[in-house]
Design a protein around this motif. Structure first.
Motif, mmCIF file in Angstrom:
data_model
loop_
_atom_site.group_PDB
_atom_site.id
_atom_site.type_symbol
_atom_site.label_atom_id
_atom_site.label_comp_id
_atom_site.label_asym_id
_atom_site.label_seq_id
_atom_site.Cartn_x
_atom_site.Cartn_y
_atom_site.Cartn_z
ATOM 1 N N THR A 328 72.569 22.244 76.601
ATOM 2 C CA THR A 328 71.840 23.391 76.060
ATOM 3 C C THR A 328 70.557 22.936 75.384
ATOM 4 O O THR A 328 69.484 23.536 75.580
ATOM 5 C CB THR A 328 72.731 24.155 75.061
ATOM 6 O OG1 THR A 328 73.880 24.676 75.744
ATOM 7 C CG2 THR A 328 71.967 25.301 74.415
ATOM 8 N N LEU A 329 70.631 21.872 74.604
ATOM 9 C CA LEU A 329 69.432 21.344 73.956
ATOM 10 C C LEU A 329 68.425 20.839 74.989
ATOM 11 O O LEU A 329 67.214 21.053 74.848
ATOM 12 C CB LEU A 329 69.817 20.206 73.003
ATOM 13 C CG LEU A 329 70.766 20.565 71.851
ATOM 14 C CD1 LEU A 329 71.116 19.318 71.048
ATOM 15 C CD2 LEU A 329 70.159 21.630 70.961
ATOM 16 N N ALA A 330 68.925 20.198 76.027
ATOM 17 C CA ALA A 330 68.033 19.673 77.069
ATOM 18 C C ALA A 330 67.331 20.807 77.806
ATOM 19 O O ALA A 330 66.141 20.696 78.143
ATOM 20 C CB ALA A 330 68.830 18.813 78.046
ATOM 21 N N LEU A 331 68.052 21.894 78.066
ATOM 22 C CA LEU A 331 67.440 23.030 78.768
ATOM 23 C C LEU A 331 66.369 23.680 77.903
ATOM 24 O O LEU A 331 65.307 24.063 78.401
ATOM 25 C CB LEU A 331 68.523 24.038 79.168
ATOM 26 C CG LEU A 331 68.177 25.141 80.178
ATOM 27 C CD1 LEU A 331 67.327 26.233 79.605
ATOM 28 C CD2 LEU A 331 67.516 24.555 81.427
ATOM 29 N N ALA A 332 66.638 23.786 76.600
ATOM 30 C CA ALA A 332 65.635 24.355 75.696
ATOM 31 C C ALA A 332 64.344 23.553 75.755
ATOM 32 O O ALA A 332 63.239 24.116 75.798
ATOM 33 C CB ALA A 332 66.184 24.389 74.270
ATOM 34 N N GLU A 363 74.340 25.895 62.601
ATOM 35 C CA GLU A 363 73.604 24.628 62.548
ATOM 36 C C GLU A 363 73.067 24.249 63.927
ATOM 37 O O GLU A 363 71.965 23.700 64.047
ATOM 38 C CB GLU A 363 74.503 23.530 61.997
ATOM 39 C CG GLU A 363 74.785 23.664 60.508
ATOM 40 C CD GLU A 363 73.507 23.742 59.695
ATOM 41 O OE1 GLU A 363 72.625 22.860 59.862
ATOM 42 O OE2 GLU A 363 73.370 24.681 58.883
ATOM 43 N N PHE A 364 73.813 24.559 64.966
ATOM 44 C CA PHE A 364 73.360 24.245 66.318
ATOM 45 C C PHE A 364 72.171 25.122 66.708
ATOM 46 O O PHE A 364 71.207 24.646 67.330
ATOM 47 C CB PHE A 364 74.517 24.453 67.297
ATOM 48 C CG PHE A 364 74.214 24.002 68.697
ATOM 49 C CD1 PHE A 364 73.997 22.677 68.994
ATOM 50 C CD2 PHE A 364 74.155 24.933 69.735
ATOM 51 C CE1 PHE A 364 73.732 22.261 70.292
ATOM 52 C CE2 PHE A 364 73.889 24.539 71.026
ATOM 53 C CZ PHE A 364 73.671 23.195 71.304
ATOM 54 N N ILE A 365 72.212 26.375 66.335
ATOM 55 C CA ILE A 365 71.091 27.279 66.622
ATOM 56 C C ILE A 365 69.828 26.792 65.911
ATOM 57 O O ILE A 365 68.723 26.825 66.478
ATOM 58 C CB ILE A 365 71.456 28.723 66.210
ATOM 59 C CG1 ILE A 365 72.495 29.289 67.186
ATOM 60 C CG2 ILE A 365 70.218 29.608 66.169
ATOM 61 C CD1 ILE A 365 73.156 30.577 66.721
ATOM 62 N N GLU A 370 64.428 24.021 66.398
ATOM 63 C CA GLU A 370 63.555 22.875 66.139
ATOM 64 C C GLU A 370 62.970 22.338 67.436
ATOM 65 O O GLU A 370 61.808 21.930 67.493
ATOM 66 C CB GLU A 370 64.347 21.766 65.435
ATOM 67 C CG GLU A 370 64.722 22.067 63.994
ATOM 68 C CD GLU A 370 65.589 20.970 63.399
ATOM 69 O OE1 GLU A 370 65.711 19.907 64.054
ATOM 70 O OE2 GLU A 370 66.160 21.174 62.310
ATOM 71 N N ILE A 371 63.769 22.349 68.489
ATOM 72 C CA ILE A 371 63.328 21.822 69.776
ATOM 73 C C ILE A 371 62.386 22.799 70.474
ATOM 74 O O ILE A 371 61.365 22.401 71.039
ATOM 75 C CB ILE A 371 64.554 21.535 70.667
ATOM 76 C CG1 ILE A 371 65.365 20.372 70.081
ATOM 77 C CG2 ILE A 371 64.145 21.236 72.103
ATOM 78 C CD1 ILE A 371 66.685 20.158 70.775
ATOM 79 N N TYR A 446 62.566 34.863 60.354
ATOM 80 C CA TYR A 446 61.826 33.599 60.416
ATOM 81 C C TYR A 446 61.294 33.336 61.826
ATOM 82 O O TYR A 446 60.207 32.770 61.987
ATOM 83 C CB TYR A 446 62.733 32.462 59.962
ATOM 84 C CG TYR A 446 61.991 31.196 59.628
ATOM 85 C CD1 TYR A 446 61.149 31.135 58.510
ATOM 86 C CD2 TYR A 446 62.127 30.058 60.411
ATOM 87 C CE1 TYR A 446 60.467 29.974 58.201
ATOM 88 C CE2 TYR A 446 61.442 28.894 60.101
ATOM 89 C CZ TYR A 446 60.613 28.866 59.002
ATOM 90 O OH TYR A 446 59.923 27.716 58.685
ATOM 91 N N TYR A 447 62.066 33.735 62.833
ATOM 92 C CA TYR A 447 61.648 33.606 64.233
ATOM 93 C C TYR A 447 61.741 34.982 64.901
ATOM 94 O O TYR A 447 62.670 35.252 65.659
ATOM 95 C CB TYR A 447 62.544 32.630 64.985
ATOM 96 C CG TYR A 447 62.452 31.189 64.558
ATOM 97 C CD1 TYR A 447 61.364 30.406 64.921
ATOM 98 C CD2 TYR A 447 63.466 30.611 63.800
ATOM 99 C CE1 TYR A 447 61.288 29.073 64.543
ATOM 100 C CE2 TYR A 447 63.397 29.276 63.425
ATOM 101 C CZ TYR A 447 62.306 28.512 63.796
ATOM 102 O OH TYR A 447 62.235 27.196 63.422
#
Length: 500
Positions: A328-332, A363-365, A370-371, A446-447
């Motif tokens: 998921t982080l890599a896709l983002a 925390e994951f969101i 951040e990414i 915030y976003y």
């Protein structure tokens, strides 16, 4: 049948938010094989939502002698509208044969078949089953010979053998002349003239929280890229669209089809914005060439189920055995390179420890943001579906049970449960709901979502960010009254509401 009077009305009960209308794809698909065989009309309750559609149907049945009513039912708000409408119509017109289909009847066939207002339940895809049922009933035959049905007889629910779905490539185009298509052209985040299409049946995966599994049983049948290109050209030429939404359960299953469609759009010079649903682990495998094609052809956003920050929970969800939090982080990160916005949905509050699951998800969101700050985040509470699996068993062991009647299902409590935002389940407590809701309020300040067109004013985004900055930085989510007040003032819409 040669009479112009409809033999059957196909009814889509009201479900959409006011001002937004999506083409009734399921009823149009039924029409592809009714066309030329039986006279029918489509009644869409999402158009002119203030009208009394049930009353109008009753009047037409009495005046015109219509013999059948087909009703498509999704869980949630549409079910709450459909149940009283069906019961009212059947009470007024007891000789009318009422046939239901869609996601809810397919997942809860016995509940529907046992209700005295419903005569037949069409299971899974119905474009072949419905005409076959009409043939049988009109000729005085036995419905038990028709595949793909459930119905009550002598106190028992009869399930006939399943019927395979029709491949979309072998069906005619939707009978667009049966609906006022111009009224479905909408102003959305994608464009000023947006239409929708459903280009495939099913999904090849077996996620055990998903209602599509019982509908599709692992089948995925897509329209070809060339046919989709022709259809998009038709939409552009006839209705002058500049944006297109694909409401498939999984549009991006095949990289070759996806790339070919993007190439088709570019070859036809159909430079429009478009959107679809896909899987993170699938799209992560796409080549750089395919990602460039998607960007260049106008793909703006992709809805994807990130679901959880925990790999063990993902395994319990049966996410194909290949989705992990790291992917998921890599896709983002990868989507950011091509200026394509992922919409990640999360199912939080999973048993056995929902509060810990929510905290881990939060925390994951934050890490995702951040990414890639552009990622849209949509959060839901876990909602069981009747499938075997560890999560379903945990829900049962906690005391969860589905309603046994349609009247119970239409109760506002169960509508809230189906919307996956309430605390009306045994394992999901009020403080869990408050934590999710408060974090969502802070996150959305915030976003702010890019899909809410009202936020295009240069004023509101910096105001929201400034007000929420200290809360987001310090992880203070409780009692965000000031943010809720501002969001009410600007009528802020979450991405699942303002988006697609």
């Amino acid at each position: 049948m040669t009479s112009e009077t409809p033999l059957i009305l196909l009814y889509n009960p009201k479900v959409a938010k006011p001002g937004y209308h999506r083409l009734p794809h399921s009823l149009l698909q039924l029409g592809t094989l009714l066309e030329g065989r039986y006279p029918y009309e489509i009644v869409d309750g999402n158009l002119d939502q203030e009208r009394d559609r049930a009353g109008e149907i009753i009047e037409r049945v009495r005046r015109e002698g219509i013999r059948y009513l087909g009703v498509t039912i999704m869980p949630g708000p549409q079910l709450q509208q459909a149940v009283p409408d069906i019961k009212r119509i059947k009470t007024a017109c007891p000789d009318l044969t009422i046939i239901v289909g869609g996601y809810f009847p397919t997942n809860h066939p016995n509940t529907c078949a046992n209700d005295p207002a419903i005569d037949y339940v069409v299971l899974s895809a119905g474009e072949d089953t419905l005409p076959a049922l009409l043939d049988t009933l009109e000729q005085g035959g036995d419905p038990a010979t028709v595949a793909g049905l459930a119905f009550a007889r002598d106190g028992q629910v009869i399930h006939t053998p399943p019927r395979p779905p029709h491949h979309p490539n072998d069906l005619p185009w939707y009978p667009y002349h049966k609906v006022p298509v111009e009224r479905y052209v909408n102003r959305t985040h994608l464009g000023t003239r947006t239409l929708s299409h459903h280009s495939s049946f099913g999904c090849p995966f077996f996620c055990n929280f998903c209602a599509v599994v019982n509908m599709a049983e692992g089948k995925w049948l897509p329209e070809s890229a060339e046919r989709l290109g022709e259809l998009t050209q038709y939409f552009r030429d006839k209705w002058h669209i500049n944006a297109l939404e694909f409401h498939d359960n999984n549009f991006f299953t095949s990289e070759s089809r996806t790339a070919a469609y993007a190439e088709n759009l570019l070859r036809r010079d159909l430079l429009l914005a478009w959107w679809g649903e896909g899987r993170i682990d699938t799209m992560l495998k796409f080549s750089d060439r395919t990602w460039r094609l998607l960007r260049d052809s106008g793909l703006k956003m992709v809805f994807m189920g990130a679901e959880s920050a925990d790999d063990e929970t993902l395994k319990k969800m049966n996410k194909g055995g290949t989705l992990t939090a790291d992917k998921t982080l890599a896709l983002a990160a990868r989507a950011a390179k091509y200026d394509i916005v992922p919409e990640f949905s999360f199912i939080l509050g999973n048993p056995p420890d929902p509060h810990k699951d929510i905290e881990r998800g939060i925390e994951f969101i934050r890490k995702i943001k951040e990414i890639n700050p552009a990622v849209e985040i949509i959060m839901y509470r876990y909602d069981p579906v009747p499938l075997a699996g560890e999560m379903w068993l945990a829900a049962e062991q906690s005391g969860f049970a589905f309603p046994q009647t349609l009247d119970e299902w239409a109760d506002p409590k169960w509508v809230r449960v189906q919307l996956r935002r309430s605390a009306d389940t045994p394992w999901f407590k009020h403080n869990d709901r408050e934590l999710m809701r408060n974090f969502e309020t802070v996150l959305n300040a915030y976003y702010p979502t890019t899909t809410d067109r009202r936020l295009r004013s240069p004023l509101w985004r910096p105001v929201l960010k400034a007000l929420s900055g200290w809360r987001y930085s310090l992880r203070v989510y409780r009692w965000p009254f000031e943010l809720e007040a501002v969001q009410r003032r600007i009528r802020y819409q979450r991405p699942e509401t303002s988006g697609f």
